[in-house]
Scaffold this motif. Structure first.
Motif, PDB file in Angstrom:
ATOM      1  N   THR A 226      60.728-115.495  10.008  1.00  0.00           N
ATOM      2  CA  THR A 226      62.049-115.347  10.624  1.00  0.00           C
ATOM      3  C   THR A 226      62.127-116.158  11.910  1.00  0.00           C
ATOM      4  O   THR A 226      63.126-116.845  12.176  1.00  0.00           O
TER       5      THR A 226
ATOM      6  N   GLY B 166      66.612-115.928   9.544  1.00  0.00           N
ATOM      7  CA  GLY B 166      66.543-116.410  10.914  1.00  0.00           C
ATOM      8  C   GLY B 166      67.480-117.581  11.145  1.00  0.00           C
ATOM      9  O   GLY B 166      68.161-117.674  12.178  1.00  0.00           O
TER      10      GLY B 166
ATOM     11  N   SER C 194      63.117-114.712   4.677  1.00  0.00           N
ATOM     12  CA  SER C 194      63.047-114.423   6.113  1.00  0.00           C
ATOM     13  C   SER C 194      63.427-115.653   6.930  1.00  0.00           C
ATOM     14  O   SER C 194      64.137-115.545   7.941  1.00  0.00           O
TER      15      SER C 194
ATOM     16  N   ASN D  30      64.753-107.662  10.083  1.00  0.00           N
ATOM     17  CA  ASN D  30      63.547-108.488   9.956  1.00  0.00           C
ATOM     18  C   ASN D  30      62.728-108.191   8.702  1.00  0.00           C
ATOM     19  O   ASN D  30      62.032-109.067   8.197  1.00  0.00           O
TER      20      ASN D  30
END
Length: 377
Positions: free
Chosen positions: A48, A244, A240, A22
């Protein structure tokens, strides 16, 4: 009961993924001093999660790729013991690396687990042609491409900054440092003697929270440093978001094969546990990515993020299972090479972790599959 156990294992993998991955998109924000750890982590977590929740719209190719279809016979992919072995082995591998602060690839761990469990679950073995073209090729090429792009793009950005007459300046901080108290006119054992405190002048140049490198100049009528910080935040959010988008389907795919869980439920659950894992266990990996790969300023961090975001989003659109870890680290390797500030001892450790990820995950996948086959068939 078996379904509940399988779901718990998959959510454990999502937690492990968040803990290890993350912070990677926002590591340059922390490493360059643009913001602190907590703010960077919060921004990375939010963006994310946004990418995770949109994965169903833009990453159906990855949902198919990481179900194992084509790599092993379809009948094997529906075996509960195979699905759970893959997820459990990948999660254990990622959490082990997180414990020691190594930024490894969840994609790589899943691939190794698929191979290890697949070799024992299928009498015909693994489709090595599929493994090479759909898995290994993107994983090997993507970090090399990131290194090359970073080494090309950063000099171009540097040239543009010079032409725009945006100078780079670093402040000099001057102050006093207090030494230990020194007794004045005291005899041994005199507890009431007055003390004098000696101070010494100190000076620090750049790279401190209160003494950072900044950009001086105007860009479209706005202070260049303000524009750069805004773009840096945006680029970290893009990386990010891309992570994701790219990683969530890989984990959710295992839940979708032969189960009653809907894609929406799988994606949502994975997104939630990825966020929790990052918030609770990201610190060690964050320190490695932000401070131990290479020294960087905001401009260099922005360049690395733009390269990473572009490559990962492009790969997600094509359904290619690249590793955000490999791409983001490759970008930092490229920046460090150009600036001659790369910390090669740390980079060597990261590369060693990458090399061992697949065999460790494969071994765990095989062992866990054998155990689960005896328990649940």
């Amino acid at each position: 009961m078996t379904l509940i156990f399988a779901v718990c294992i998959a959510l454990f993998l999502a937690y492990a993924n968040g803990a290890n991955d993350n912070f990677k998109g926002v590591a340059t924000l922390f490493g360059s001093g643009t913001t602190d750890y907590r703010r960077a982590l919060l921004w990375g977590t939010v963006t994310t999660a946004a990418g995770s929740l949109l994965a169903l719209l833009f990453a159906r190719g990855l949902l198919a790729a990481f179900s194992g279809k084509g790599l092993v016979p379809d009948a094997v992919t529906t075996m509960k013991s195979f699905q759970m072995a893959v997820v459990f082995a990948a999660a254990a591998t990622v959490m082990l690396a997180t414990r020691f602060g190594f930024p490894i690839s969840t994609t790589h761990a899943l691939t190794g687990a698929l191979v290890g469990a697949g070799l024992l679950a299928s009498s015909s073995g693994v489709n090595y042609a599929k493994l090479g073209t759909s898995f290994f090729a993107p994983l090997l090429v993507s970090p090399l491409l990131a290194i090359v792009l970073a080494m090309v793009v950063y000099p171009l950005f540097h040239f543009a900054r010079v032409r725009l007459k945006i100078s780079r300046e670093s402040c000099v901080c001057v102050g006093c440092e207090t030494a230990d108290a020194v007794p004045v006119g005291a005899t041994p054992g005199d507890a009431l003697a007055m003390t004098a405190v000696r101070t010494f002048p100190t000076m620090a140049v750049g790279n401190r929270t209160s003494c950072q490198e900044r950009y001086n100049g105007q860009l479209l009528g706005v202070n260049a440093s303000t524009v750069l910080d805004g773009l840096h935040y945006l680029s970290g959010g893009i990386v990010s978001f891309a992570r994701g988008l790219n990683d969530t389907p890989k984990i959710a795919a295992i839940l979708l094969v032969g189960s009653a869980i809907s894609p929406a439920a799988a994606i949502t659950g994975v997104a939630l546990f990825m966020a929790v894992g990052g918030l609770l266990n990201a610190r060690k990996t964050a320190e490695t990515m932000a401070h131990r790969v290479t020294a960087m300023n905001a401009g260099q961090g922005l360049t690395a993020n733009l390269v990473t975001g572009f490559l990962v989003i492009f790969a997600s659109k094509l359904g290619l299972p690249v590793s955000t870890t490999h791409v983001s680290c490759g970008s930092l390797f490229g920046i460090g090479t150009v600036t001659r500030q790369a910390r090669w001892q740390t980079i060597a450790g990261i590369l060693a972790a990458w090399v061992t990820t697949l065999p460790v995950a494969a071994l765990l996948g095989a062992v866990i599959f054998l155990l689960l086959r005896r328990m649940i068939g």
